[in-house]
Design an enzyme around this catalytic site. Structure first.
Site, PDB file in Angstrom:
ATOM      1  CG  LEU A  11      -6.139 -11.301  -9.812  1.00 18.42           C
ATOM      2  CD1 LEU A  11      -5.246 -12.496  -9.511  1.00 18.42           C
ATOM      3  CD2 LEU A  11      -7.552 -11.770 -10.137  1.00 18.42           C
ATOM      4  N   GLY A  12      -6.594  -7.057  -7.512  1.00 17.00           N
ATOM      5  CA  GLY A  12      -6.470  -6.256  -6.294  1.00 17.00           C
ATOM      6  C   GLY A  12      -7.806  -5.710  -5.810  1.00 17.00           C
ATOM      7  CD  GLN A  13      -9.609  -2.053  -1.095  1.00 13.86           C
ATOM      8  OE1 GLN A  13      -8.603  -1.346  -1.178  1.00 13.86           O
ATOM      9  NE2 GLN A  13     -10.547  -1.828  -0.192  1.00 13.86           N
ATOM     10  CG  ASP A  35      -2.934  -9.220 -10.248  1.00 17.04           C
ATOM     11  OD1 ASP A  35      -3.706  -8.351  -9.800  1.00 17.04           O
ATOM     12  OD2 ASP A  35      -1.927  -9.614  -9.633  1.00 17.04           O
ATOM     13  CB  ILE A  36       2.108 -10.208 -10.641  1.00 20.77           C
ATOM     14  CG1 ILE A  36       3.503 -10.801 -10.880  1.00 20.77           C
ATOM     15  CG2 ILE A  36       1.696 -10.313  -9.186  1.00 20.77           C
ATOM     16  CD1 ILE A  36       4.625  -9.882 -10.522  1.00 20.77           C
ATOM     17  CE1 TYR A 141       0.572   3.736  -2.835  1.00 20.92           C
ATOM     18  CE2 TYR A 141      -0.259   5.252  -1.183  1.00 20.92           C
ATOM     19  CZ  TYR A 141      -0.476   4.445  -2.282  1.00 20.92           C
ATOM     20  OH  TYR A 141      -1.729   4.354  -2.821  1.00 20.92           O
ATOM     21  CE  LYS A 145      -0.001   5.267  -6.096  1.00 23.07           C
ATOM     22  NZ  LYS A 145      -0.427   4.675  -7.380  1.00 23.07           N
TER      23      LYS A 145
HETATM   24  N1  SER Z   1      -5.159   3.248   1.106  1.00 27.57           N
HETATM   25  C1  SER Z   1      -3.802   3.554   0.771  1.00 27.57           C
HETATM   26  C2  SER Z   1      -2.873   3.113   1.831  1.00 27.57           C
HETATM   27  O1  SER Z   1      -3.285   3.058   2.979  1.00 27.57           O
HETATM   28  C3  SER Z   1      -3.652   5.028   0.575  1.00 27.57           C
HETATM   29  O2  SER Z   1      -3.660   5.320  -0.765  1.00 27.57           O
HETATM   30  O3  SER Z   1      -1.740   2.875   1.562  1.00 27.57           O
END
Ligand code: SER
Length: 315
Positions: A11-13, A35-36, A141, A145
């Protein structure tokens, strides 16, 4: 044999558009959206509510639906993960390892996992950042990654797992809004232009970042997954490039179509995140290995965004 595909974060972008694109290729009933949250469309008959932190549930769903390929998109993005570091790390890392283990145990045969320009950091050269540029990420984040990329490469080298990955730049789309990212401004600006005629940007006017229109990102993802395995030289994650622009530059292109539009700047904590990322990306390895080529420039993307959002927002 027909592939059976599982998409997490459907359901995400990215997930919402990737699910549609995959269903066009593999058939409605061969692409399971998860999705959750409960599905948005009550009529999505091939959907399961899935918490990717629940390894047992993942394993059950994979065997029940005889899944062969997974696109694991569920993750916490940069700005939110700075607020909930441990939660961001756990979500982004544990769920990846669950899917890598399923691939190692031959329960699935192929895995896609997105990385990001966020793996680069303050000491990385800013312009045309190369595939193997110095990368000490400055955000939780980005750390998750970068670590995830190493895990992907490790599982490929050690266990022969067919895992593929792209370092997405900021993704711009009109169908589903992003949430919790630093590049989200470049989506918000189009909504606000149509709804308010003005936009207050949370980044400063000259913050150049790598960006891409969603149609290009979806095509890249599917092209990478369909490429011959022996052509692929990168099993961490591929640099991918399309656009690089600043808030001021995107505002100028919007102004060409909407002369009344006004932008102002009020940078917040996301400025430091943006400052730690490259301004533009060198994707020559992706071009060479699997013939990657973007189609949308800033003008063409702006035209598509305004046209589609006008209809969506009834303007
Ligand atoms: N679009 C992402 C963010 O802004 C980058 O991977 O967190």
């Amino acid at each position: 044999m027909t592939e059976k595909i599982l998409v997490t974060g459907a359901l995400g972008q990215i997930g919402s558009e990737l699910t549609t694109a995959l269903r066009e290729i593999y058939g409605e009933k061969n692409v399971l959206a998860t999705d959750i949250q409960e599905p948005e469309k009550a009529n999505d008959s091939y959907y399961e509510v899935l918490n990717v932190m629940d390894a047992e549930q993942i394993s059950e769903i994979v065997s029940k639906h005889e899944i062969t390929i997974v696109y694991h998109l569920a993750a916490m993005l940069s700005a939110t993960a700075e607020k909930f570091p441990k939660k961001g790390w756990d979500l982004n890392m544990d769920s990846l390892l669950t899917f890598l283990d399923l691939a190692k145990d031959k329960k699935i045969k192929q895995l896609y996992w997105p990385s990001s320009i966020a793996i680069f950091g303050n000491d990385t050269p800013k312009n045309n950042t190369e595939q193997n540029a110095h990368a000490i990420p400055a955000t939780v984040y980005g750390i998750s990654k970068r670590a995830g990329e190493f895990w992907c490469n490790y599982y490929h080298e050690k266990f022969g797992v067919d895992v593929r990955s792209i370092r997405y730049p900021g993704l711009i789309s009109w169908k589903t809004r992003p949430g919790g990212g630093t590049t989200d401004y470049a989506v918000d600006i189009y909504y606000q232009a149509l709804e308010e005629g003005k936009y207050e940007c949370f980044l400063s006017e000259n913050s150049a970042l790598p960006m891409m229109y969603m149609d290009d990102a979806i095509r890249a993802t599917i092209e990478l997954m369909q490429a011959d395995a022996d052509k692929l030289t990168i099993r961490t994650s591929y640099n991918l490039s399309a656009l690089s622009f600043t808030p001021k530059e995107i505002a100028e292109v919007i102004k060409k179509k909407m002369p009344e539009f006004e932008i102002s700047y009020n940078p917040d904590f996301r400025q430091a995140i943006a400052d730690s990322w490259p301004a533009s990306i060198d994707d020559s390895v992706a071009q060479k290995d699997w013939n990657w080529k973007p189609e949308f420039d800033l003008e063409k993307m702006t035209e598509a965004m305004l046209k589609n959002l006008k209809v969506k927002l009834n303007k």
